[in-house]
Design an enzyme around this catalytic site. Structure first.
Site: not given
Length: 294
Positions: A44, A107, A133, A138, A161, A203
């Site tokens: 990202t 999405y 992740y 997000r 993560k 991370i």
């Protein structure tokens, strides 16, 4: 396998948005010297949605050459299309990356079963160890601990993560997964608490700007030295906040330009940092002992 302070490294760009690959190599060398455990390329923070597959390949090869086996190189290969995530993971495997960081499909909001099947397919067909992740803020989907525990049984799934803030998720994951997965914080502001609750590493965005401090904090927390970890984290706390005054990686790229490490390139739809935030980010950098070029 994965632990300590891992940097989600920025993608250096020239002012026109073209990749600055020599700058990437220099950043990797800097992180080697600072004690960073590994770099994530095209995550990202590396503007992954705007990075083409051939650019991912080129970036990985530069990072791997600069790392020269001294630290790990992880590739961001996530997509909200399973087939594309597999394709990107295969590109990363061919380049020589050590693992793939695969974000939950964004999405389209898959079910928990859809998430399980997505990751199982990437692990089976991508050719690299997979780091799950989870960043619901997000992606609009949360990879629940129970699903993560199922994935911990899948060959090739090696770590997660986890960007749900706070230590409770770390405790739940450790209880369900035991030592089958490495647990990595994906939230700088609560990373210390995550590590003290049983996490293995972080991370980090902040590690782009203050790698030595992040390395020290992570090492102390992972060795159950809460006082030492807290003292270091107190110096980092302003950065944890300031580097998110606008969406990541806008502030961190501005900070790195002030340090003279990269040019001021960023790709639309992201835009340069609003000058209204300059003083806050600069003050946080100075508090962390970061050298700012005149």
């Amino acid at each position: 396998m994965f632990g300590g302070s891992i940097v989600a490294i920025v993608t250096p760009m020239h002012a026109d948005g073209v990749l600055d690959l020599p700058a990437l190599g220099r950043l990797v060398e800097w992180h080697v010297e600072a004690g960073t455990a590994a770099v994530v390329v095209a995550g990202t923070t590396g503007e992954s949605p705007c990075i083409a597959p051939d650019e991912l390949d080129a970036m990985l090869r530069v990072a791997l050459e600069a790392a020269a086996g001294r630290i790990g190189v992880i590739a961001g290969t996530g997509s909200n299309a399973t087939a594309h995530a597999i394709e990107l993971t295969r590109i990363a495997a061919a380049a020589g990356a050590g693992a793939a960081l695969v974000v939950t499909p964004y999405y389209n909001k898959p079910t928990q079963e859809g998430l399980y099947r997505h990751y199982e397919a990437v692990a089976r067909e991508g050719g690299l160890p997979v780091i799950l992740y989870n960043v619901p803020g997000r992606t609009a989907v949360d990879l629940l601990p129970e699903t993560t525990a199922r994935l911990a049984e899948v060959t090739g799934v090696v770590a997660i993560k986890e960007a749900v803030p706070g230590p409770e998720r770390a405790r739940r994951l450790r209880a369900l997964c035991g030592d089958r997965l490495d647990l990595l914080s994906g939230d700088d502001a609560t990373a210390m608490d995550f590590l003290l609750a049983g996490g293995d590493g972080v991370i980090s965005v902040t590690a782009n700007v203050a790698p030595r401090l992040m390395h020290g904090m992570a090492e102390a927390a992972c060795h159950d030295e809460p006082r030492k970890a807290a003292a270091l984290n107190e110096r980092l706390a302003g950065l944890h906040r300031a580097l998110f005054v606008e969406p990541n990686p806008i502030p961190v790229k501005w900070a790195l330009t002030r340090m003279g490490l990269i040019e001021a390139g960023i790709r639309l739809p992201l835009t340069p940092l609003d000058p209204a935030h300059y003083d806050e980010v600069r003050a946080a950098m100075l508090r962390a002992g970061v050298e700012i070029k005149p």
